[in-house]
Enzyme design. Structure first.
Site, PDB file in Angstrom:
ATOM      1  N   LYS A   1       7.011   3.696  -8.731  1.00 25.93           N
ATOM      2  CA  LYS A   1       7.113   2.231  -8.770  1.00 25.93           C
ATOM      3  C   LYS A   1       5.738   1.585  -8.879  1.00 25.93           C
ATOM      4  O   LYS A   1       5.517   0.723  -9.725  1.00 25.93           O
ATOM      5  CB  LYS A   1       7.824   1.719  -7.502  1.00 25.93           C
ATOM      6  CG  LYS A   1       9.253   2.126  -7.350  1.00 25.93           C
ATOM      7  CD  LYS A   1       9.874   1.491  -6.128  1.00 25.93           C
ATOM      8  CE  LYS A   1       9.158   1.826  -4.843  1.00 25.93           C
ATOM      9  NZ  LYS A   1       9.135   3.279  -4.550  1.00 25.93           N
TER      10      LYS A   1
ATOM     11  N   GLU B   1       1.793  -2.556   2.074  1.00 23.33           N
ATOM     12  CA  GLU B   1       1.360  -1.363   1.350  1.00 23.33           C
ATOM     13  C   GLU B   1       0.102  -0.780   1.983  1.00 23.33           C
ATOM     14  O   GLU B   1      -0.511  -1.368   2.865  1.00 23.33           O
ATOM     15  CB  GLU B   1       1.116  -1.706  -0.121  1.00 23.33           C
ATOM     16  CG  GLU B   1       2.391  -2.044  -0.879  1.00 23.33           C
ATOM     17  CD  GLU B   1       3.390  -0.902  -0.892  1.00 23.33           C
ATOM     18  OE1 GLU B   1       3.074   0.181  -1.393  1.00 23.33           O
ATOM     19  OE2 GLU B   1       4.501  -1.098  -0.366  1.00 23.33           O
ATOM     20  N   ARG B   2      -0.297   0.384   1.491  1.00 22.26           N
ATOM     21  CA  ARG B   2      -1.437   1.097   2.065  1.00 22.26           C
ATOM     22  C   ARG B   2      -2.744   0.393   1.694  1.00 22.26           C
ATOM     23  O   ARG B   2      -2.926  -0.061   0.572  1.00 22.26           O
ATOM     24  CB  ARG B   2      -1.473   2.540   1.558  1.00 22.26           C
ATOM     25  CG  ARG B   2      -0.205   3.311   1.853  1.00 22.26           C
ATOM     26  CD  ARG B   2      -0.214   4.646   1.131  1.00 22.26           C
ATOM     27  NE  ARG B   2       1.064   5.339   1.292  1.00 22.26           N
ATOM     28  CZ  ARG B   2       2.126   5.140   0.525  1.00 22.26           C
ATOM     29  NH1 ARG B   2       2.071   4.262  -0.471  1.00 22.26           N
ATOM     30  NH2 ARG B   2       3.238   5.817   0.723  1.00 22.26           N
TER      31      ARG B   2
END
Length: 470
Positions: free
Chosen positions: A165, A191-192
């Site tokens: 994705k 997110e990271r």
């Protein structure tokens, strides 16, 4: 600029993770801050902690969600009203900047100030909305042929963990930002931090950062921050659309984390869970975000949203709710990824509301329908082929299998963002070239070619030329 209001002071009387309760001393006739208004407290280190009012528990008693770390916040700590809702800086000052949902710089640059706008705003009235009727070309064959992205509409990238994705999202950014003459807003939700840093460096290297705003609420942030990051990014996009009258590209990675953060907040507030443990306000939370993404007669917001699919279950309530608000959806397939068919888009489960003759043209619609028919026929025959072999099929079915396999490989292509890892330069293919290649394959002009000759390349002419050189 928000109006100046004399702050009302209260004190913290309960702290439960990111949920804080406060009691205020009110003068006669005074009232508690309304739902949605911001409050400010300070922890024992003197650091400000922003709160958002979410409920009134009595005439002088309220509950709020912390939009920051509550460690160090003590009972009895003073709480001040700010006189208005949460706001985020907008305008030219945010171009080329990396900020959080409060507007605080994450790039080491100067502090941002006014103008600013409330993060939570109503959607545009129906009479001011324009439906999506134009195609936004991406240069990715499988997308432009079978699930064209609408300019001024909402597109979702659905997939489980590890199917690509974020890579596909970054490729879409790479291919579209260069040809886009408006503003670009990216929302990184839950997110990271590593991915945020990589995206920043890649956009800087590609020289597209000056017209881009990056808004991050990373994985280590509190649920309140992650829940409001998408709203903050959308407010910035709306300001470009309404004030600067510029078309906006809005990328969100990952909208499921927005839903997940809302679920965490809901649980902390003690609300009973709904289906599969999601918050009872799931539909409202999603609609408050998605219904604001719209186009006006002056400018459009084109959104592309990555959506994590838990356990690859496309019927998950959060995923199903997001489907209701999209104009196009791209479903990523773990099976395609395992076969090396990248981008790993499932051509049969992905679709777009634009795939109609009156919008994309009769030729495009006819080729897409025939491609779907051939690919669906191949899926029906796969079990028979596995048991009995291709030779047991009728001549007509063998032709369908031959063309479906070649078509599926033609719809793969190398991505620019993966070039450092694969050594293959990315390919951009126009929609017209994609249709020409698919038409040739469906007519049987490539039946004699080996399947590998059509794998991971650009236009059909480039693939044929590559085959002649090898």
């Amino acid at each position: 600029m928000p109006p100046m209001i004399t702050p009302v002071q209260g004190e913290v009387i309960a702290i439960g993770g990111p949920v804080v309760e406060a009691r205020f001393v009110l003068e006669p006739g005074a009232e508690l801050p309304p739902i949605g208004h911001a409050l400010r407290a300070r922890n024992v280190r003197g650091e400000a902690v922003l709160l958002e009012t979410v409920g009134h528990l009595g005439r002088d008693h309220l509950r709020a969600v912390a939009l920051g770390d509550t460690r160090g916040l003590a009972m009895g700590a003073p709480v001040l009203t700010t006189g208005g809702p949460l706001r985020v800086p907008v305008g030219d000052q945010v171009r080329g900047r990396i900020i959080d949902m409060h507007g605080h710089p994450l790039d080491g640059g100067p502090t941002l100030g006014e103008p600013s706008l409330p993060i939570v705003r109503p959607s545009r009235p129906l009479v001011e909305r324009l439906p999506a009727r134009a195609v936004f070309e991406t240069g990715l064959k499988v997308l432009d042929l079978l699930a064209p992205i609408p300019r001024g509409g909402n597109t979702g990238l659905f997939g489980g963990a590890g199917v690509g994705k974020t890579v596909l999202m970054m490729e879409l950014m790479h291919n579209t930002v260069h040809q886009h003459h408006g503003a670009t807003v990216f929302a990184g939700i839950g997110e990271r931090s590593r991915e945020a840093r990589e995206l920043w460096l890649e956009m800087d290297e590609a020289k597209v950062l000056p017209d881009t705003v990056l808004v991050f609420g990373q994985m280590n942030e509190t649920p309140g921050v992650r829940f409001r990051t998408a709203m903050a990014a959308l407010t910035i996009a709306e300001s470009f659309r309404d004030d600067a009258r510029q078309d906006v590209l809005l990328f969100m990675d990952n909208v499921f984390r927005f839903v997940q953060a809302g679920n965490e907040v809901s649980g902390m507030l003690g609300r009973p869970p709904s289906r599969v443990g999601y918050q009872p306000t799931l539909a409202t939370d999603v609609a408050m975000l998605e219904e604001r993404i719209t186009s006006t007669p002056h400018a459009a917001i084109t959104s592309v949203q990555a959506v994590y699919v838990p356990a690859d279950d496309i019927t998950d309530p959060a995923v199903a709710e997001l489907f209701n608000h999209l104009d196009a959806f791209l479903v990523l397939s773990r099976e395609a990824a395992s076969e090396g068919l990248y981008p790993a888009v499932d051509p049969l489960r992905s679709s777009s509301t634009l795939l109609r003759p009156e919008i994309v043209g009769p030729r495009h619609a006819a080729v897409a329908a025939e491609a779907r028919r051939v690919l669906a026929k191949y899926e029906e025959l796969r079990d028979i082929i596995a048991l009995m072999g291709v030779d047991e099929l009728s001549a007509e079915d063998q032709r369908a299998v031959t063309r479906a396999r070649r078509l599926r490989r033609f719809l793969t292509q190398p991505l620019s963002v993966t070039e450092p890892f694969t050594g293959r330069a990315g390919a951009y293919v126009s929609t017209e070239e994609t249709i020409d290649g698919c038409e040739a394959i469906l007519r049987g002009e490539c039946d004699a070619l080996p399947e590998a000759a059509l794998y991971m390349g650009g236009t059909l002419a480039q693939l044929l030329a590559r085959g002649r050189r090898s």
